[in-house]
Design a protein around this motif. Structure first.
Motif, PDB file in Angstrom:
ATOM      1  N   ALA A   1     -48.836 -32.455 -31.287  1.00  0.00           N
ATOM      2  CA  ALA A   1     -50.136 -32.702 -30.671  1.00  0.00           C
ATOM      3  C   ALA A   1     -50.246 -32.059 -29.300  1.00  0.00           C
ATOM      4  O   ALA A   1     -51.316 -31.559 -28.923  1.00  0.00           O
ATOM      5  CB  ALA A   1     -50.377 -34.209 -30.566  1.00  0.00           C
ATOM      6  N   THR A   2     -49.170 -32.049 -28.549  1.00  0.00           N
ATOM      7  CA  THR A   2     -49.224 -31.535 -27.177  1.00  0.00           C
ATOM      8  C   THR A   2     -48.982 -30.033 -27.098  1.00  0.00           C
ATOM      9  O   THR A   2     -49.105 -29.452 -26.003  1.00  0.00           O
ATOM     10  CB  THR A   2     -48.216 -32.266 -26.280  1.00  0.00           C
ATOM     11  OG1 THR A   2     -46.904 -32.155 -26.849  1.00  0.00           O
ATOM     12  CG2 THR A   2     -48.583 -33.739 -26.145  1.00  0.00           C
ATOM     13  N   HIS A   3     -48.619 -29.405 -28.199  1.00  0.00           N
ATOM     14  CA  HIS A   3     -48.345 -27.963 -28.179  1.00  0.00           C
ATOM     15  C   HIS A   3     -49.279 -27.151 -29.077  1.00  0.00           C
ATOM     16  O   HIS A   3     -49.202 -25.920 -29.092  1.00  0.00           O
ATOM     17  CB  HIS A   3     -46.891 -27.687 -28.592  1.00  0.00           C
ATOM     18  CG  HIS A   3     -45.892 -28.078 -27.555  1.00  0.00           C
ATOM     19  ND1 HIS A   3     -45.602 -29.383 -27.267  1.00  0.00           N
ATOM     20  CD2 HIS A   3     -45.109 -27.335 -26.728  1.00  0.00           C
ATOM     21  CE1 HIS A   3     -44.685 -29.434 -26.308  1.00  0.00           C
ATOM     22  NE2 HIS A   3     -44.378 -28.212 -25.962  1.00  0.00           N
ATOM     23  N   ALA A   4     -50.163 -27.828 -29.814  1.00  0.00           N
ATOM     24  CA  ALA A   4     -50.982 -27.121 -30.799  1.00  0.00           C
ATOM     25  C   ALA A   4     -51.847 -26.041 -30.156  1.00  0.00           C
ATOM     26  O   ALA A   4     -51.927 -24.912 -30.663  1.00  0.00           O
ATOM     27  CB  ALA A   4     -51.857 -28.122 -31.559  1.00  0.00           C
ATOM     28  N   LYS A   5     -52.504 -26.354 -29.052  1.00  0.00           N
ATOM     29  CA  LYS A   5     -53.389 -25.370 -28.430  1.00  0.00           C
ATOM     30  C   LYS A   5     -52.599 -24.175 -27.896  1.00  0.00           C
ATOM     31  O   LYS A   5     -52.995 -23.025 -28.097  1.00  0.00           O
ATOM     32  CB  LYS A   5     -54.180 -26.024 -27.295  1.00  0.00           C
ATOM     33  CG  LYS A   5     -55.044 -25.070 -26.481  1.00  0.00           C
ATOM     34  CD  LYS A   5     -55.999 -24.253 -27.362  1.00  0.00           C
ATOM     35  CE  LYS A   5     -57.037 -25.128 -28.027  1.00  0.00           C
ATOM     36  NZ  LYS A   5     -58.000 -24.318 -28.824  1.00  0.00           N
ATOM     37  N   MET A   6     -51.473 -24.438 -27.244  1.00  0.00           N
ATOM     38  CA  MET A   6     -50.698 -23.323 -26.703  1.00  0.00           C
ATOM     39  C   MET A   6     -50.132 -22.460 -27.827  1.00  0.00           C
ATOM     40  O   MET A   6     -50.099 -21.225 -27.727  1.00  0.00           O
ATOM     41  CB  MET A   6     -49.579 -23.848 -25.811  1.00  0.00           C
ATOM     42  CG  MET A   6     -48.883 -22.767 -24.996  1.00  0.00           C
ATOM     43  SD  MET A   6     -49.998 -21.766 -23.960  1.00  0.00           S
ATOM     44  CE  MET A   6     -50.684 -23.029 -22.888  1.00  0.00           C
ATOM     45  N   LEU A   7     -49.708 -23.083 -28.922  1.00  0.00           N
ATOM     46  CA  LEU A   7     -49.196 -22.307 -30.053  1.00  0.00           C
ATOM     47  C   LEU A   7     -50.303 -21.475 -30.684  1.00  0.00           C
ATOM     48  O   LEU A   7     -50.069 -20.345 -31.125  1.00  0.00           O
ATOM     49  CB  LEU A   7     -48.575 -23.248 -31.087  1.00  0.00           C
ATOM     50  CG  LEU A   7     -47.294 -23.966 -30.640  1.00  0.00           C
ATOM     51  CD1 LEU A   7     -46.843 -24.969 -31.688  1.00  0.00           C
ATOM     52  CD2 LEU A   7     -46.182 -22.957 -30.354  1.00  0.00           C
ATOM     53  N   GLN A   8     -51.520 -22.021 -30.707  1.00  0.00           N
ATOM     54  CA  GLN A   8     -52.648 -21.246 -31.222  1.00  0.00           C
ATOM     55  C   GLN A   8     -52.898 -20.022 -30.345  1.00  0.00           C
ATOM     56  O   GLN A   8     -53.135 -18.915 -30.847  1.00  0.00           O
ATOM     57  CB  GLN A   8     -53.904 -22.116 -31.269  1.00  0.00           C
ATOM     58  CG  GLN A   8     -55.142 -21.357 -31.735  1.00  0.00           C
ATOM     59  CD  GLN A   8     -56.434 -22.113 -31.459  1.00  0.00           C
ATOM     60  OE1 GLN A   8     -56.426 -23.251 -31.003  1.00  0.00           O
ATOM     61  NE2 GLN A   8     -57.554 -21.474 -31.719  1.00  0.00           N
TER      62      GLN A   8
ATOM     63  N   VAL B   1     -53.283 -14.264 -27.383  1.00  0.00           N
ATOM     64  CA  VAL B   1     -53.827 -14.463 -26.044  1.00  0.00           C
ATOM     65  C   VAL B   1     -52.691 -14.585 -25.035  1.00  0.00           C
ATOM     66  O   VAL B   1     -52.766 -14.068 -23.928  1.00  0.00           O
ATOM     67  CB  VAL B   1     -54.722 -15.726 -26.012  1.00  0.00           C
ATOM     68  CG1 VAL B   1     -55.230 -15.999 -24.602  1.00  0.00           C
ATOM     69  CG2 VAL B   1     -55.879 -15.570 -26.984  1.00  0.00           C
ATOM     70  N   VAL B   2     -51.650 -15.290 -25.438  1.00  0.00           N
ATOM     71  CA  VAL B   2     -50.482 -15.532 -24.593  1.00  0.00           C
ATOM     72  C   VAL B   2     -49.263 -14.897 -25.248  1.00  0.00           C
ATOM     73  O   VAL B   2     -49.133 -14.921 -26.476  1.00  0.00           O
ATOM     74  CB  VAL B   2     -50.266 -17.047 -24.381  1.00  0.00           C
ATOM     75  CG1 VAL B   2     -48.972 -17.326 -23.637  1.00  0.00           C
ATOM     76  CG2 VAL B   2     -51.458 -17.642 -23.645  1.00  0.00           C
ATOM     77  N   ASP B   3     -48.356 -14.349 -24.434  1.00  0.00           N
ATOM     78  CA  ASP B   3     -47.181 -13.650 -24.957  1.00  0.00           C
ATOM     79  C   ASP B   3     -45.861 -14.367 -24.691  1.00  0.00           C
ATOM     80  O   ASP B   3     -44.874 -14.112 -25.379  1.00  0.00           O
ATOM     81  CB  ASP B   3     -47.092 -12.251 -24.353  1.00  0.00           C
ATOM     82  CG  ASP B   3     -48.319 -11.418 -24.667  1.00  0.00           C
ATOM     83  OD1 ASP B   3     -48.611 -11.235 -25.854  1.00  0.00           O
ATOM     84  OD2 ASP B   3     -48.997 -10.986 -23.718  1.00  0.00           O
ATOM     85  N   GLY B   4     -45.807 -15.197 -23.670  1.00  0.00           N
ATOM     86  CA  GLY B   4     -44.549 -15.847 -23.322  1.00  0.00           C
ATOM     87  C   GLY B   4     -44.805 -17.120 -22.543  1.00  0.00           C
ATOM     88  O   GLY B   4     -45.937 -17.412 -22.138  1.00  0.00           O
TER      89      GLY B   4
ATOM     90  N   GLU C   1     -38.582 -22.247 -32.461  1.00  0.00           N
ATOM     91  CA  GLU C   1     -39.015 -22.078 -33.856  1.00  0.00           C
ATOM     92  C   GLU C   1     -40.535 -22.022 -33.949  1.00  0.00           C
ATOM     93  O   GLU C   1     -41.095 -21.237 -34.717  1.00  0.00           O
ATOM     94  CB  GLU C   1     -38.459 -23.223 -34.710  1.00  0.00           C
ATOM     95  CG  GLU C   1     -36.940 -23.201 -34.829  1.00  0.00           C
ATOM     96  CD  GLU C   1     -36.383 -24.470 -35.459  1.00  0.00           C
ATOM     97  OE1 GLU C   1     -37.196 -25.383 -35.775  1.00  0.00           O
ATOM     98  OE2 GLU C   1     -35.153 -24.563 -35.616  1.00  0.00           O
ATOM     99  N   ALA C   2     -41.213 -22.864 -33.165  1.00  0.00           N
ATOM    100  CA  ALA C   2     -42.671 -22.918 -33.237  1.00  0.00           C
ATOM    101  C   ALA C   2     -43.321 -21.652 -32.697  1.00  0.00           C
ATOM    102  O   ALA C   2     -44.380 -21.239 -33.177  1.00  0.00           O
ATOM    103  CB  ALA C   2     -43.185 -24.141 -32.467  1.00  0.00           C
ATOM    104  N   THR C   3     -42.708 -21.026 -31.706  1.00  0.00           N
ATOM    105  CA  THR C   3     -43.293 -19.822 -31.105  1.00  0.00           C
ATOM    106  C   THR C   3     -42.849 -18.547 -31.797  1.00  0.00           C
ATOM    107  O   THR C   3     -43.324 -17.464 -31.442  1.00  0.00           O
ATOM    108  CB  THR C   3     -42.919 -19.722 -29.617  1.00  0.00           C
ATOM    109  OG1 THR C   3     -41.503 -19.529 -29.498  1.00  0.00           O
ATOM    110  CG2 THR C   3     -43.338 -20.960 -28.854  1.00  0.00           C
ATOM    111  N   GLY C   4     -41.928 -18.659 -32.743  1.00  0.00           N
ATOM    112  CA  GLY C   4     -41.399 -17.460 -33.366  1.00  0.00           C
ATOM    113  C   GLY C   4     -40.475 -16.683 -32.454  1.00  0.00           C
ATOM    114  O   GLY C   4     -40.312 -15.470 -32.598  1.00  0.00           O
TER     115      GLY C   4
END
Length: 785
Positions: free
Chosen positions: A223-230, A236-239, A260-263
């Motif tokens: 829930a707290t990382h969904a937007k940043m992962l999107q 939009v974001v690289d790191g 794992e979530a960010t690849g």
């Protein structure tokens, strides 16, 4: 034609922008053309998710699902990303997994918990001890005891108001009389002073306005990382830069989940390492954000002998007002005791409750019959002896909770028979009584408390009590041993290139006590301790109006490091200094007469006519300050790792502790000077030749030869680039200059990047290599690339 965007996997250099309502995404986009021309590959943005309205930093997040409206919202962020891409830049964003703002009216998840209690679906989000305080969350918001504040607590429909605070009411309670209504809620508004001893939620350090988040829960993580992962998935974001991993329940598990979530996106962690401490090799990150690099670079330009002389002068000048006579280790120990018995009492209470419950219910006879006070004493004595921010595994814990520390801790017990509690606590920390949920919780709470203790006792207390050399009192620094030899610096760089070649490096950040250029000036004092003592004697002859000698020493060094500045800036920094030190006043127990004396002293002394003597010394030492400033900048830009530049620091940048260092800066800087030219040249070289500085690059020290060899620090990167800087230039001048000192260059022809017509080969005279500047960046020109 749109420039080709660089590979987002690893930046070549990042540039930190402090976003705030006065500097939103649109303002950042306006700066993009200039920043792209500077040579960085990525913009490094402070937190971008929704935070408390008006926040100037963004670490007080209230909604992880939204990009902050005051900055321009998600549309503004995406527009910034498009502008950045058009200029060949990517984005790195600061994320805050450890805590959220304790602001119910803005924090929907927290609002629901206060309304519905532990059965709320959001209750799992927050680290709350529901078994304490009668099952109510303590909210330390009242200006006095509740009895004196009842008239200001107003029921308004289905909410409770207290001045600007708004809280939800539990269903069916709005019609109750006020005292009964308060008892019926899932929270209890209390006098703000109770935060110290009674709080039952985990905080960020001792900041009650920030509540700990249980990001170790997979549902909470999602829930707290969904937007940043999107935003990562959408390009939009690289790191990412991860704020304060020490506060998490399980940093190892969190970082693995994030990886794992960010690849596997480039990620650095804001981890403060003590001297000799290494980042856990198991962490799937690029490395730290770079405070360990800052310590190494600053130490390289600090004279060890002169630092010792300054310490002696400081002890004579400030005694007996120095904390424990001006001894660093004793100062830290005393500060740690003070923090555990004042700011972190609530955390110690919770840790003790966990330990007592574990011992009382354990099937192990050796754990039984342990008094809570004895366990608390054992915990306190072991915590104050930790020399790292946090132990991460049972093996690490064994290394830092040593038998020597345990033996010292046993001596603190008046009743010798109770000293066995030390061994019980140590054995539990070493995992020798199992790995059940209770044992894991105990080790977790101990680790979280230790990180908060270290930050509060070292960075926020001891750094303001032990001030012989202000440049050494920096995040990640070691004021007790501030200098770093060239040999140790080269060894550090070799380790970084081998183990963490894509870690971050920094010299100035939003959290540094003083900017790199202020510290560069202060470091020169270690080369001229006698001249400093003479000036100090001149400006303090009468001793009139001096609030205390320790503060006076710090004030004179502050104006020396900062140079000509508005008195208000100096006063604001020194007021923070005395409150953090907590010797005569503090944030919670302010002493207006003392603080008024400090302000008057600063205005009449360091910022008055006597300050002209300090200004004259700074002017006389300006060439050596310049050597330190340029040398530190070039070393950071070319050493192993990914350099992160704080906004404005590409030119000379003099700032004190926040909020002074968060003032808006112009783009481009009006007077970039030699530092601006050097910075741009180094950044463009990194961008043009990433293979020279990347994962597969090499680092090789170069050793000068001759009478002044010790004053030349040089190294080669991948056989293609050479950095050489002047170290301790004031000592060099005293000794007669470079004379016949030479620098053996690697094979080939080498051109000065700033002045390509200047070429060198073989054993080059150092004086010729440096030319008009005390530093040089050389590129090999007889190779095809």
């Amino acid at each position: 034609m749109t420039p080709e965007r660089p590979d987002p996997a690893v930046p070549t250099a990042t540039y930190r922008l402090q976003l705030q309502p006065e500097f939103p995404f649109a303002a950042a986009a306006s700066a993009v053309p200039y920043l792209a021309s500077l040579g960085v590959s990525h913009l490094h943005l402070s937190p971008v998710l929704e935070s408390v309205p008006g926040s100037t930093h963004g670490y007080d997040v209230v909604d992880h699902a939204r990009v902050r409206d005051e900055l321009g919202g998600e549309d503004g962020l995406r527009a910034l990303a498009r502008t950045a891409r058009e200029h060949g830049l990517g984005l790195v964003v600061d994320i805050v997994p450890n805590h959220m703002a304790m602001a119910p009216r803005h924090n929907h998840a927290l609002w629901e918990v206060l309304r519905e209690g532990p059965k709320s679906p959001y209750a799992r989000w927050f680290d709350i001890d529901w078994e304490a305080q009668g099952g109510q969350v303590l909210l330390p918001v009242l200006g006095g005891p509740v009895g004196a504040e009842l008239e200001h607590l107003k029921v308004d429909g289905d909410v409770l108001r207290y001045y600007d605070h708004v809280f939800p009411l539990r269903a069916g309670t709005a019609e109750l009389p006020l005292p009964r209504l308060l008892d019926a809620q899932w929270y209890r508004p209390v006098w703000w002073r109770l935060a110290r001893t009674e709080l039952n939620y985990r905080r960020f350090f001792s900041i009650s306005e920030l509540i700990g988040v249980r990001v170790e829960d997979p549902e909470v993580f999602d829930a707290t990382h969904a937007k940043m992962l999107q935003l990562l998935d959408d390009g939009v974001v690289d790191g990412l830069r991860v704020d304060h991993p020490d506060g998490l329940a399980d940093p190892d598990d969190y970082l693995q989940r994030l990886h794992e979530a960010t690849g596997g996106r480039w990620t650095v962690v804001e981890k403060i390492l003590a001297d000799g401490e290494h980042l856990p090799a198991s962490w799937p990150v690029a490395g730290t954000t770079g405070y360990d690099a800052l310590r190494q670079v600053d130490g390289l330009f600090t004279d060890p002998a002169g630092a010792g002389e300054l310490l002696g002068q400081y002890r004579r000048f400030a005694a007996p007002q120095t904390d424990r006579g001006g001894h660093w280790e004793a100062t830290v120990r005393r500060a740690a005791y003070k923090v555990l018995t004042h700011e972190l009492v609530a955390e110690m209470d919770r840790l003790t409750r966990v330990a007592a419950r574990l011992c009382a219910t354990s099937p192990e006879p050796a754990l039984r019959d342990r008094a809570p006070w004895a366990l608390r004493t054992a915990l306190r004595e072991l915590l104050v002896r930790l020399e790292v921010y946090r132990p991460y595994t049972s093996g690490d814990t064994g290394a830092v909770v040593t038998e020597e520390a345990a033996a010292e801790a046993r001596q603190a017990f008046v009743v010798a028979e109770e000293a066995g509690a030390v061994d019980v606590v140590r054995e539990l920390l070493l995992g020798r009584y199992g790995d059940g949920p209770e044992q894991v919780e105990f080790r977790t709470r101990f680790a979280q408390t230790s990180s908060a203790l270290r930050a509060k006792s070292v960075e926020d207390t001891a750094f303001y009590r032990y001030v012989p050399l202000l440049s050494a009192t920096e995040v990640g620094g070691n004021p007790g041993d501030p200098a770093v030899s060239p040999e140790d610096f080269h060894a550090y760089c070799a380790r970084v290139q081998r183990d963490w070649p894509a870690m971050g490096t920094v010299l100035s950040t939003h959290d540094t006590k003083r900017s790199a250029d202020v510290r560069a000036a202060l470091a020169v004092l270690t080369e001229v301790p006698g001249r400093w003592a003479d000036v100090l004697a001149e400006v303090t002859r009468t001793g009139e109006g001096v609030p205390d000698a320790q503060l006076a020493w710090a004030a004179w060094q502050t104006v020396f490091g900062l140079g000509p500045a508005d008195a208000e800036r100096v006063q604001e920094a020194l007021l923070k200094h005395v409150r953090e030190a907590g010797l005569y006043t503090s944030w919670t127990e302010q002493e207006p007469p003392y603080e008024d004396t400090v302000a008057a002293f600063v205005a009449a002394g360091p910022c008055g006519a006597p300050g002209e003597h300090v200004a004259a010394l700074r002017t006389a030492l300006e060439p050596h300050i310049r050597a330190n400033m340029l040398g530190a900048a070039l070393v950071q830009l070319t050493m192993p790792g990914v350099p992160d530049l704080y906004q404005g620091t590409e030119a000379e940048y003099r700032a004190l502790v926040d909020p002074d260092n968060r003032r808006p800066v112009p783009f481009p800087p009006p007077r970039p000077g030699a530092k601006g030219a050097l910075t741009a040249a180094a950044l463009r070289l990194r961008a043009r030749r990433p293979e020279v500085f990347g994962d597969a690059a090499t680092y090789a020290p170069l050793t000068a030869q001759g009478p002044a060899a010790a004053h030349c620090v040089a190294f080669a990167r991948s056989g293609s680039v050479v950095t050489a800087v002047t170290r301790l230039s004031a000592r060099l001048a005293e000794a007669g200059g470079w004379r016949d000192t030479v620098l053996p260059l690697p094979p080939g022809r080498w051109a000065d990047v700033l002045a390509p017509e200047r070429e060198f080969t073989g054993h080059a005279r150092v004086e010729d290599v440096f030319g008009e500047l005390p530093v040089v960046l050389l590129e090999r020109v007889d190779e095809s690339h």
